[in-house]
Design a protein around this motif. Structure first.
Motif, PDB file in Angstrom:
ATOM      1  N   GLU A   1       0.826  -1.203   0.000  1.00  0.00           N
ATOM      2  CA  GLU A   1       0.000   0.000   0.000  1.00  0.00           C
ATOM      3  C   GLU A   1       0.864   1.259   0.000  1.00  0.00           C
TER       4      GLU A   1
ATOM      5  N   ARG B   1      -3.937   4.082  -1.223  1.00  0.00           N
ATOM      6  CA  ARG B   1      -4.777   4.154  -0.025  1.00  0.00           C
ATOM      7  C   ARG B   1      -5.822   5.278  -0.139  1.00  0.00           C
ATOM      8  N   THR B   2      -5.378   6.449  -0.618  1.00  0.00           N
ATOM      9  CA  THR B   2      -6.300   7.577  -0.763  1.00  0.00           C
ATOM     10  C   THR B   2      -7.347   7.282  -1.833  1.00  0.00           C
TER      11      THR B   2
ATOM     12  N   GLU C   1      -8.522   4.377  -2.643  1.00  0.00           N
ATOM     13  CA  GLU C   1      -9.485   3.426  -2.076  1.00  0.00           C
ATOM     14  C   GLU C   1     -10.456   4.115  -1.137  1.00  0.00           C
ATOM     15  N   GLN C   2      -9.936   4.936  -0.252  1.00  0.00           N
ATOM     16  CA  GLN C   2     -10.777   5.550   0.775  1.00  0.00           C
ATOM     17  C   GLN C   2     -11.663   6.659   0.224  1.00  0.00           C
ATOM     18  N   SER C   3     -11.320   7.182  -0.960  1.00  0.00           N
ATOM     19  CA  SER C   3     -12.162   8.211  -1.581  1.00  0.00           C
ATOM     20  C   SER C   3     -13.011   7.629  -2.701  1.00  0.00           C
TER      21      SER C   3
ATOM     22  N   ALA D   1     -15.699  -1.812  11.138  1.00  0.00           N
ATOM     23  CA  ALA D   1     -14.891  -0.592  11.024  1.00  0.00           C
ATOM     24  C   ALA D   1     -13.765  -0.784  10.014  1.00  0.00           C
ATOM     25  N   ALA D   2     -13.163  -1.981  10.002  1.00  0.00           N
ATOM     26  CA  ALA D   2     -12.084  -2.267   9.051  1.00  0.00           C
ATOM     27  C   ALA D   2     -12.604  -2.284   7.619  1.00  0.00           C
TER      28      ALA D   2
ATOM     29  N   ARG E   1     -15.169  -0.751   6.438  1.00  0.00           N
ATOM     30  CA  ARG E   1     -15.630   0.582   6.040  1.00  0.00           C
ATOM     31  C   ARG E   1     -14.519   1.371   5.321  1.00  0.00           C
ATOM     32  N   LYS E   2     -13.268   0.960   5.534  1.00  0.00           N
ATOM     33  CA  LYS E   2     -12.142   1.665   4.929  1.00  0.00           C
ATOM     34  C   LYS E   2     -11.948   1.310   3.456  1.00  0.00           C
ATOM     35  N   PHE E   3     -12.746   0.363   2.943  1.00  0.00           N
ATOM     36  CA  PHE E   3     -12.611  -0.073   1.549  1.00  0.00           C
ATOM     37  C   PHE E   3     -13.936   0.124   0.812  1.00  0.00           C
TER      38      PHE E   3
END
Length: 413
Positions: free
Chosen positions: A70, A75-76, A78-80, A261-262, A264-266
């Motif tokens: 990563e 990472r950004t 994925e999260q956006s 919660a984990a 939710r990050k994807f």
């Protein structure tokens, strides 16, 4: 001799934590040190054999690390949910410019050997994910083309284990997803019969993948009828559309808040939380975590998560006649009964798998034998399969497969 300035990487700096790339850095810093040079070459050959990397293996290894490790850009992104800011994009293009020598030149322009220019491993293994990345990179003529190739790759697959694995377990020590490397997901065509049940399951899953309303699913019915296989087959069918499976045990239900919660990050991926062979004794209370996760908790379940469970019981919480006799003394007996059935009622879609009839049982056996290029006469098939059924636990998809395994083993003595 070319000397890429890898220490100037910003967005993709995490690749410098890779042990083999650190050896490459040591070589670049002191190319006259023979020990650094050949330690790196030996390590790259070892990785080429381990991963099945071919051709320009220096390039192939850097692509592998960028796909697996990563970075700020992936990472950004994925999260956006697939979007990226202009400044971060420009910084990523700059990193691709720094890596351009790695991607465009042969290793022999940097290393004192041509062994790695066109390497052929003993076993060439290319995953679907890396094959896609290589295809995207094929016509990249500039740093921006390369950046766009990775952008397309990360949008489709993500980065790290979330890109390379179809299924995951939950590591309670690290509180993190853990990829299942050797996950067997059969195609739906290997589940013979149950066409209505499969259509219900795929229709619901396709709605979920398209971000339309979809239900949590409970698959119930006789043992060995293909309930678990049907859920696993969904990942085989829809992995490219971003579907992933997270297999949980009943003992991990208390971890559900952390797991949700984990996940939710994807947001660009869709997850099925899979609970296989689920049931509870009357004294077990962990089912309340599951009730809360499905419906009724203070924190909403992420939109990219559904819960699919299989069970041999229609009502997941065991209830005996003795329980009913004791409940008869309760002032509010109906409340006790409601509590018992409330968990299964939280699943919006309940799909029933009945034991196969004789015709379906024979069709399952015939299908698996044909996959091995074996065709029995209808009479031989009927006699042998019926004998196996009587000697074992009745008709089911599982006993049909066990018969095929036995038959192949005896035939190939």
């Amino acid at each position: 001799m070319l000397k890429p300035h890898l220490q100037e990487l910003c967005v993709c700096r995490s690749i410098l934590d890779d042990a083999l790339i650190r050896d490459f850095l040591r070589f670049l810093e002191n190319p006259e040190a023979t020990s650094h040079t050949y330690r790196f070459i030996a390590g790259l050959i070892e990785k080429s054999e381990e991963l099945g990397l071919a051709g320009n293996v220096l390039r192939a290894y850097f692509l592998h690390v960028l796909a697996q490790r990563e970075n700020t850009f992936s990472r950004t992104l994925e999260q956006s949910d697939g979007n990226i800011g202009k400044s971060l994009y420009n910084a990523f293009v700059r990193d691709m410019e720094i890596l351009s020598d790695i991607f465009q030149e042969l290793p022999s322009t940097m290393l004192p050997t041509d062994l790695l220019d066109n390497y052929t491993p003993t076993k060439k293994r290319t995953t679907e994910m890396l094959a896609f990345l290589h295809e995207q990179m094929k016509d990249a003529a500039s740093a921006q083309d390369t950046a766009n190739a990775f952008l397309t790759f990360y949008q489709r697959y993500g980065c790290g284990e979330i890109s390379s694995c179809k299924a995951f377990s939950w590591n309670e020590k690290t509180h993190a997803l853990q990829g299942i490397r050797h996950f067997e997901a059969p195609p739906l065509t290997d589940i013979i019969g149950y066409e209505r049940q499969k259509k219900q399951l795929t229709d619901n899953t396709e709605a979920f993948l398209k971000d339309r309303p979809a239900n949590n699913v409970l698959l119930i019915g006789a043992r060995g009828t293909g309930k678990s296989s049907a859920v696993k087959a969904l990942v085989h069918e829809y992995h490219r559309q971003g579907l992933r499976l997270v297999q949980l045990t009943k003992a991990q239900l208390g971890e559900l808040p952390r797991i949700l919660a984990a996940l939710r990050k994807f947001p660009s991926k869709h997850f099925i939380l899979f609970l296989d062979d689920l049931s509870f004794e009357e004294f077990e209370t962990d089912y309340k975590f599951l009730k809360s996760a499905i419906e009724g908790g203070v924190e909403a379940r992420p939109k990219n998560v559904l819960i699919y469970a299989t069970s041999n019981r229609r009502h997941l919480i065991k209830e005996s006649w003795r329980d009913r006799e004791q409940a008869a003394d309760e002032l509010y007996r109906q409340d006790s009964m409601n509590e018992t059935i409330s968990l299964s009622d939280r699943f919006g879609l309940i799909i029933t798998f009945l034991s196969p009839d004789q015709e379906q049982y024979l069709a399952i056996i015939s299908h698996y034998l044909k996959k091995e290029n074996i065709r029995l006469t209808p009479e031989d098939l009927r006699i042998l399969a019926h004998r196996w059924e009587l000697e074992h636990s009745g008709r089911s998809g599982r006993t049909a497969q066990q018969f095929v395994v036995h038959y192949l083993g005896q035939m190939r003595k």
